[in-house]
Write an enzyme that holds these catalytic residues in place. Structure first.
Site, short mmCIF file in Angstrom:
data_model
loop_
_atom_site.label_atom_id
_atom_site.label_comp_id
_atom_site.label_asym_id
_atom_site.label_seq_id
_atom_site.Cartn_x
_atom_site.Cartn_y
_atom_site.Cartn_z
N LYS A 42 0.84 -1.21 0.00
CA LYS A 42 0.00 0.00 0.00
C LYS A 42 0.87 1.25 0.00
CE LYS A 42 -1.68 1.73 3.95
NZ LYS A 42 -1.42 3.16 4.23
N CYS A 143 -5.23 12.87 12.07
CA CYS A 143 -5.95 11.60 11.92
C CYS A 143 -5.91 10.90 13.28
CB CYS A 143 -5.33 10.74 10.82
SG CYS A 143 -3.87 9.86 11.34
N ASP A 333 4.48 0.94 11.96
CA ASP A 333 3.30 0.29 11.38
C ASP A 333 3.15 -1.16 11.84
OD1 ASP A 333 3.43 1.97 8.14
OD2 ASP A 333 2.82 2.63 10.13
N ARG A 425 -8.55 -0.33 3.93
CA ARG A 425 -7.59 0.65 3.40
C ARG A 425 -6.23 0.00 3.14
NH1 ARG A 425 -6.70 5.52 6.85
NH2 ARG A 425 -5.60 6.03 4.94
C1 EPZ Z 1 4.05 7.19 6.15
O1 EPZ Z 1 3.24 8.21 6.69
C2 EPZ Z 1 3.16 5.96 6.06
N1 EPZ Z 1 2.03 6.22 5.18
C3 EPZ Z 1 2.65 5.59 7.45
O2 EPZ Z 1 1.89 4.39 7.32
C4 EPZ Z 1 3.85 5.33 8.35
O3 EPZ Z 1 3.40 5.05 9.65
C5 EPZ Z 1 4.77 6.55 8.36
O4 EPZ Z 1 5.16 6.90 7.02
C6 EPZ Z 1 6.04 6.31 9.19
O5 EPZ Z 1 6.74 5.23 8.65
C7 EPZ Z 1 2.21 6.14 3.84
O6 EPZ Z 1 3.29 5.87 3.35
C8 EPZ Z 1 1.01 6.40 2.98
P1 EPZ Z 1 6.03 10.58 8.24
P2 EPZ Z 1 3.80 9.75 6.69
O7 EPZ Z 1 5.99 11.83 7.45
O8 EPZ Z 1 4.63 9.98 5.50
C9 EPZ Z 1 6.05 13.92 11.62
C10 EPZ Z 1 0.07 2.95 7.65
O9 EPZ Z 1 -0.41 2.46 8.68
N2 EPZ Z 1 5.95 14.86 10.50
O10 EPZ Z 1 7.22 9.68 8.09
O11 EPZ Z 1 2.65 10.64 6.95
C11 EPZ Z 1 4.80 13.08 11.78
O12 EPZ Z 1 3.84 13.77 12.56
C12 EPZ Z 1 0.50 4.40 7.66
O13 EPZ Z 1 0.28 2.34 6.58
C13 EPZ Z 1 6.04 16.23 10.75
O14 EPZ Z 1 6.21 16.65 11.89
O15 EPZ Z 1 4.72 9.72 7.98
C14 EPZ Z 1 5.32 11.84 12.45
O16 EPZ Z 1 5.42 12.10 13.85
C15 EPZ Z 1 0.20 5.08 8.99
N3 EPZ Z 1 5.96 17.09 9.70
C16 EPZ Z 1 6.73 11.68 11.87
O17 EPZ Z 1 7.07 12.97 11.33
C17 EPZ Z 1 5.79 16.65 8.41
O18 EPZ Z 1 5.74 17.48 7.49
C18 EPZ Z 1 6.82 10.66 10.75
O19 EPZ Z 1 5.83 10.96 9.78
C19 EPZ Z 1 5.69 15.27 8.18
C20 EPZ Z 1 5.78 14.39 9.24
#
Ligand code: EPZ
Length: 447
Positions: A42, A143, A333, A425
Site C-alpha cells: 500500500k 488523523c 506500522d 484501506r
Molecule cells: C508514512 O506516513 C506511512 N504512510 C505511514 O503508514 C507510516 O506510519 C509513516 O510513514 C512512518 O513510517 C504512507 O506511506 C502512505 P512521516 P507519513 O511523514 O509519510 C512527523 C500505515 O499504517 N511529521 O514519516 O505521513 C509526523 O507527525 C500508515 O500504513 C512532521 O512533523 O509519515 C510523524 O510524527 C500510517 N511534519 C513523523 O514525522 C511533516 O511534514 C513521521 O511521519 C511530516 C511528518
C-alpha cells in the site's frame, strides 16, 4: 501477472465509499497453516501512483493491490486529468495492472473532501508542482494516530525554490519560470511522505536537489526505482542522502509494486499468535530485517526462501522490549500487531512508540478481550495472559484494526470487529487470505 483474459477497460475510479455497517466475525482458536500470498505494498503504491503526473507518456503499475486507498487515489488522479486503464482484473486475481496517462494535467487542485479522507493525497503536491508549475492542495488535517502536520513537505519544496503560502486550509504552491532551481534541505525529523514529495518534485527540477536525513524506507527505494525507470537521475538510493539531478522531462515506464512488508509482518504475527506455520508467498525478507529479528527474539521460527518467508510457531512466545523508529529500525506500522501478539507472551513486554503521539488506540479494545496492558505516555507495558476472550470490539485506525483481528484469531469464542473499513484501506481480501490458511473468519454486512 496474467492478463486474465479480461479485455482492458478504461476505469473511472469510483471513490471508495466505506460500508460503516460491515463487521468481521472471528471464532478463535484455530492454528493457521498453509500458503498466504502477499500483495503489493500500500505505502509503495500510494507514492508510485502520483508519478504518472510527471510525464505525458503511459505509466503502468503491476501488482497494484486492490485497496480502498488505491481506489481513492485513482479517483483523485482522474480529477486531475489522468486517464486510467485496468487490465487483468479477474475477481480471483490478487492485485491489478493499471496503466495511467497524464497527457494533459487538467486540474492542479486536490480538494479538501478528497484529501481529508486519504491524507496520502498530499503526495500529488510535488508532482503537480514539477509538471504544471503550480498546485493547490488541501491541508490533510490530523488523523486518529496523530496530528501529522506537513510542514516538512513544504520546507523541503521551499528549499528547492518553490513559493508556498498556506491560507484557508489550502497550500498554494508555484515554481519560478523555468522550474525549480534546486537546492539542499536537511530534514530535522525523518519523514517518509515529505521525502517522497520532495524527490518527485526534484525529478523535473531545473537544477540539482539534495536531501539529507531523508527517509530510507523500502517504499522510498521503490519510488526512486520507478523514477529512474522513467529517466530520472538519482544518486544515493537507499541511503539518507539523496541527490536528484533534475531532468527536462521523464518518459513512461512499466513497474511492479514491491511486496507489502507490513502486510507480511502482520500475517507473520497471525501465525505466531495461533501457533501455526504459514508460508508468506512473495514476501521480501530484505525489507523486513527488524521485523523478522523481533519475531525470532519472541521465539518464532523464521525461514526465508526463494519464494517468500515461512513463519512457524509452537504458540509459546517470549516477551520483548521494542521501540519504533524510522527504517531500518522496527517500524511503527508493526507496533499494534506485535502488541496483540505479545498479549499472549510468557512475561511482560515493553513497547515504545516514538513516531506518532496517539498510536495506542487499540489498547482499550484489546483490554476488552482480556489483555493486560498499561500505557504511560509513549510506553506500553504488555503483561502476557493465559487466554484472550472474544468480544465485540471497534476498529479505530488501519493497524489497530489488524491488532484486533490477530487477537480474535487467538481468543476463545467469537470476536466481532466493527468499522472494518479501516482494514479495507490496507489489507487486500483479508478474510479470504486468512480463511485459506484455516481461520474461522467471515465478513458480515448489515449495510
Ligand atoms: C508514512 O506516513 C506511512 N504512510 C505511514 O503508514 C507510516 O506510519 C509513516 O510513514 C512512518 O513510517 C504512507 O506511506 C502512505 P512521516 P507519513 O511523514 O509519510 C512527523 C500505515 O499504517 N511529521 O514519516 O505521513 C509526523 O507527525 C500508515 O500504513 C512532521 O512533523 O509519515 C510523524 O510524527 C500510517 N511534519 C513523523 O514525522 C511533516 O511534514 C513521521 O511521519 C511530516 C511528518
Amino acid at each position: 501477472m496474467t492478463n486474465g483474459g479480461q479485455p482492458p477497460c478504461t476505469a473511472r475510479w469510483r471513490r471508495y465509499e466505506p460500508c460503516p455497517m460491515d463487521r468481521i466475525h472471528i471464532r478463535g482458536g484455530n492454528m493457521l497453516n498453509g500458503r498466504l500470498p502477499i500483495s503489493g505494498a500500500k505505502n509503495a503504491a500510494l507514492t508510485l501512483l502520483p508519478c504518472a503526473l510527471l510525464t505525458d507518456e503511459p505509466v503502468t503499475l503491476r501488482n497494484l493491490p486492490r485497496l480502498a486507498d488505491v481506489d481513492s487515489f485513482g479517483h483523485l488522479l482522474n480529477q486531475l486529468g489522468v486517464s486510467t486503464m485496468i487490465e487483468g482484473a479477474r475477481p480471483e486475481d490478487f492485485g491489478r495492472v493499471l496503466t495511467m496517462r497524464a497527457g494533459r494535467v487538467t486540474s492542479t487542485e486536490a480538494p479538501y473532501d478528497i484529501v481529508r479522507k486519504m491524507r496520502a493525497s498530499i503526495l500529488v503536491l510535488g508532482p503537480l508542482l514539477a509538471r504544471a508549475g503550480e498546485a493547490r492542495v488541501s491541508l490533510p488535517g490530523g488523523c486518529a494516530i496523530g496530528n501529522r502536520p506537513i510542514d516538512l513537505h513544504l520546507k523541503a519544496l521551499e528549499a528547492f525554490g518553490a513559493t508556498l503560502e498556506t491560507t484557508a486550509g489550502y497550500v498554494r504552491a508555484s515554481v519560478p519560470d523555468g522550474g525549480l532551481p534546486g537546492g539542499i534541505y536537511t530534514f530535522p525529523v525523518v519523514s517518509v511522505g515529505a521525502t517522497e514529495n520532495a524527490v518527485m518534485a526534484a525529478s523535473l527540477a531545473n537544477g540539482t536537489c539534495i536531501l539529507e536525513n531523508a527517509a530510507r524506507e523500502p517504499e522510498i527505494v521503490d519510488l526512486c526505482n520507478l523514477l529512474v525507470a522513467m529517466g530520472a537521475d538519482i544518486e544515493g538510493i537507499g541511503t539518507d542522502k539523496l541527490i536528484i539531478h533534475g531532468r527536462e522531462r521523464l518518459h513512461g515506464a512499466t513497474y511492479s509494486v514491491m511486496p507489502d512488508r507490513i502486510e507480511a509482518g502482520s500475517y507473520a504475527c497471525a501465525a505466531a499468535i495461533t501457533g501455526g506455520s504459514v508460508d508468506l508467498i512473495g514476501a521480501n525478507a530484505d525489507d523486513m530485517h527488524a521485523i523478522l529479528a523481533a519475531l525470532r527474539d519472541a521465539g518464532v521460527q523464521v525461514d526465508p526462501h526463494k519464494d517468500g518467508i515461512r513463519i512457524s510457531s509452537d504458540g509459546k512466545l517470549k516477551p520483548l522490549t521494542l521501540s519504533t523508529a524510522p527504517f531500518p529500525a522496527f517500524p511503527t506500522d508493526m507496533q499494534a500487531q506485535f502488541m496483540a501478539m505479545l498479549t499472549k507472551a510468557d512475561g511482560a513486554s515493553v513497547l515504545t512508540e516514538t513516531i506518532f503521539e496517539n498510536r495506542y488506540m487499540h489498547v482499550p479494545e484489546l483490554a476488552r478481550m482480556g489483555a493486560d496492558i498499561a500505557v504511560n505516555g509513549r510506553t506500553a507495558v504488555v503483561r502476557g495472559v493465559d487466554k484472550l476472550v472474544g468480544a465485540p470490539v471497534m476498529a479505530t485506525d488501519l493497524r489497530a484494526s489488524m491488532s484486533l483481528i490477530l487477537a480474535g484469531l487467538a481468543a476463545e469464542g467469537e470476536t466481532q470487529v466493527q468499522r472494518v473499513y479501516h482494514l479495507d484501506r490496507g489489507y487486500e481480501r483479508l478474510e479470504e487470505k486468512l480463511s485459506a490458511v484455516g481461520a474461522d473468519i467471515e465478513r458480515v454486512s448489515d449495510g
